[in-house]
Design a protein around this motif. Structure first.
Motif, short mmCIF file in Angstrom:
data_model
loop_
_atom_site.label_atom_id
_atom_site.label_comp_id
_atom_site.label_asym_id
_atom_site.label_seq_id
_atom_site.Cartn_x
_atom_site.Cartn_y
_atom_site.Cartn_z
N ALA A 1 -42.44 -21.45 -75.89
CA ALA A 1 -42.00 -22.01 -75.51
C ALA A 1 -41.74 -22.31 -74.81
O ALA A 1 -40.85 -23.68 -73.53
N ILE A 2 -42.18 -20.84 -73.56
CA ILE A 2 -41.25 -21.99 -71.81
C ILE A 2 -42.30 -22.98 -71.25
O ILE A 2 -42.13 -24.72 -71.13
N MET A 3 -44.07 -23.47 -71.48
CA MET A 3 -44.82 -24.36 -71.82
C MET A 3 -43.87 -25.98 -71.86
O MET A 3 -43.84 -26.69 -71.46
N ALA A 4 -43.57 -26.18 -72.83
CA ALA A 4 -42.40 -27.02 -73.80
C ALA A 4 -41.31 -27.58 -72.77
O ALA A 4 -40.96 -29.32 -72.92
N THR A 5 -40.82 -27.18 -71.44
CA THR A 5 -39.12 -27.17 -70.96
C THR A 5 -40.09 -27.11 -69.13
O THR A 5 -39.08 -27.81 -68.76
N LEU A 6 -41.52 -27.19 -69.33
CA LEU A 6 -42.13 -27.62 -68.46
C LEU A 6 -41.69 -28.94 -68.00
O LEU A 6 -42.72 -29.75 -68.95
N PRO A 7 -41.56 -29.86 -66.43
CA PRO A 7 -42.81 -31.27 -66.48
C PRO A 7 -44.15 -31.37 -66.87
O PRO A 7 -44.45 -30.12 -65.98
N LEU B 1 -37.66 -15.10 -68.28
CA LEU B 1 -37.39 -16.18 -68.25
C LEU B 1 -36.61 -16.83 -69.36
O LEU B 1 -35.67 -17.88 -69.04
N LEU B 2 -36.95 -16.67 -70.49
CA LEU B 2 -36.49 -16.79 -71.73
C LEU B 2 -35.28 -17.59 -71.75
O LEU B 2 -34.68 -17.42 -72.37
N ASP B 3 -34.90 -15.87 -71.53
CA ASP B 3 -33.11 -16.08 -71.03
C ASP B 3 -32.17 -15.88 -70.42
O ASP B 3 -31.74 -16.55 -70.87
N LEU B 4 -33.35 -16.45 -69.40
CA LEU B 4 -32.13 -17.48 -67.44
C LEU B 4 -32.16 -18.37 -68.47
O LEU B 4 -31.18 -19.37 -68.60
#
Length: 435
Positions: A171-177, A135-138
């Motif tokens: 890192a993922i959570m930082a980009t989620l609403p 997911l981070l790669d995408l």
């Protein structure tokens, strides 16, 4: 209780009838209404009790009933899982349950080309099942957006929130609403994980349909003590003596997996392996061959402890005990699924006594010990209990000292007199021995 009474739409009920689902399991009965109502959820239930349907069915209904249409590269429901095998299994479940619904779904994980995954995202997805690394790669290639994200699911949440995934998740959570529904599902939740999870959830509903960290009652559990060097010999002996059919075997290291597979193949047994060094196509081939009955033994590291759903698997063998006690629950949960019975056998050496004690403390169950004739351990495995106490220390079986009769040149057993009873040892050097 029926699925209709939980408020599922006719299209889903019809699909469930086709799949042979009759009545909801306890976790499904409690989770489905909560997810339909938009609640954040933290659900703990034993493996094989239908957790995936507990979140997949209500989410598919909400996606069907609620708009808007998903935009290019966007995702409405994101399901994060720790392993590639679990990603495939969860994705297949979504596809099965949503086969009659006009929804777009995809799966993304490493070990295979990223390009087809990027192509599917261009049209927008209602459901994306992914591992954190891929997911981070995408995201790094601007292939996925979360402006329309409605729900985040962490499946096997204890592992997802473990230290091994904390950096990726941050890192993922930082980009989620921030305004979203968050669902955490797993078989096990430690106190530390529960504390960490609360920071991700908004007024969550907690569901526990069985005592925490318990194992499925339909699985018979026992252990065989043996010396470490004889584990492979013992396993081959048991395989022949007990006439086992298909067996899923868990080994601690990748090297150990390959060594056991080589041993089995050399003896004419059809076996294959799954571990992190195997390319994903090879892992999938091994799993599919095992499910199809083409191979008898599948040997794996803990990459397979979660995410392998195999019908009527009779035996799971712990060739090595897991280093994390919770993984024992997930390992043996590969058998005894959906109400079936199964066996979980652990082959334990003296070096693993602390791992054994940790498992027994976690599950509140002392494993029955069964000695296998001819394989009695020279290095005895200490006796433990569910309080974590080692009741007997391991001892190496001592062999009697042997001296040679210089005349007959034959060995004779001797017993040396205790120096403490020999005048303080003053006469120890006189060259005389009592025989």
């Amino acid at each position: 209780m029926t699925f209709a009474s939980l408020g599922l739409i006719d299209a889903l009920q019809s699909t469930l009838d086709t799949l042979g689902y009759k009545t909801p399991t306890p976790v499904q009965a409690r989770a489905i209404p909560a997810v339909l109502a938009g609640r954040d959820l933290m659900a703990a239930a034993q493996t094989g009790t239908g957790k995936t349907a507990g979140f997949a069915l209500p989410l598919l209904q909400r996606l069907t009933m609620e708009g808007p249409q998903v935009a290019s590269n966007s995702v409405r429901v994101l399901v994060l899982v720790p392993t590639r095998e679990l990603a495939e299994q969860v994705y297949e479940s979504f596809c099965d349950y949503g086969s009659s619904l006009p929804l777009r779904m995809a799966v993304a994980y490493g070990g295979i080309s990223i390009n087809p995954q990027m192509m599917k995202l261009r049209k927008g997805l209602d459901v994306l099942v992914a591992t954190p690394g891929r997911l981070l790669d995408l995201q790094s290639q601007n292939a996925v957006k979360f402006d329309q994200l409605q729900t985040l699911v962490l499946d096997e949440a204890d592992r997802m929130l473990d230290l091994g995934f904390s950096r990726e998740l941050d890192a993922i959570m930082a980009t989620l609403p921030k305004r979203r529904q968050t669902l955490l599902f797993s078989a096990t939740f430690s106190d530390a994980i529960r504390t960490l999870a609360k920071g991700l959830l908004n007024d969550p509903l907690s569901i526990e349909v069985s005592p925490r960290n318990t194992t499925v009652k339909s699985v018979k559990q026992w252990m065989i003590p043996v010396d470490k060097k004889r584990k492979a010999e013992l396993f081959c002996h048991l395989l022949k003596k007990r006439r086992w059919g298909q067996v899923l075997v868990f080994v601690k290291t990748r090297k150990g997996v390959d060594e056991l597979v080589d041993t089995l193949i050399a003896k004419g047994t059809k076996a294959d392996a799954i571990h992190g060094d195997k390319p994903q196509p090879a892992r999938l081939r091994a799993l599919n061959s095992f499910k199809a009955g083409e191979i008898q033994i599948l040997v794996a590291t803990d990459v397979a402890a979660r995410g392998l759903d195999i019908d009527d698997l009779p035996q799971v063998v712990n060739f090595d005990l897991p280093t994390v006690a919770e993984d024992y629950i997930h390992r043996i949960g590969r058998t005894g699924r959906a109400g079936a019975t199964g066996e979980a056998i652990s082959i334990v050496c003296a070096d693993e006594v602390e791992l054994l004690a940790a498992i027994e403390i976690l599950t509140k169950n002392t494993l029955q010990r069964i000695e296998e004739p001819g394989f009695e351990a020279e290095h005895r495995v200490p006796v433990t209990n569910t309080a974590g106490q080692v009741l007997k220390k391991p001892k190496k079986l001592k062999k009697p000292k042997v001296f040679t009769n210089l005349v007959a040149k034959t060995p004779i057993k001797t017993k040396v007199k205790n120096p403490a009873n020999n005048n303080g040892g003053r006469n120890a050097g006189n060259g005389k021995r009592k025989v």
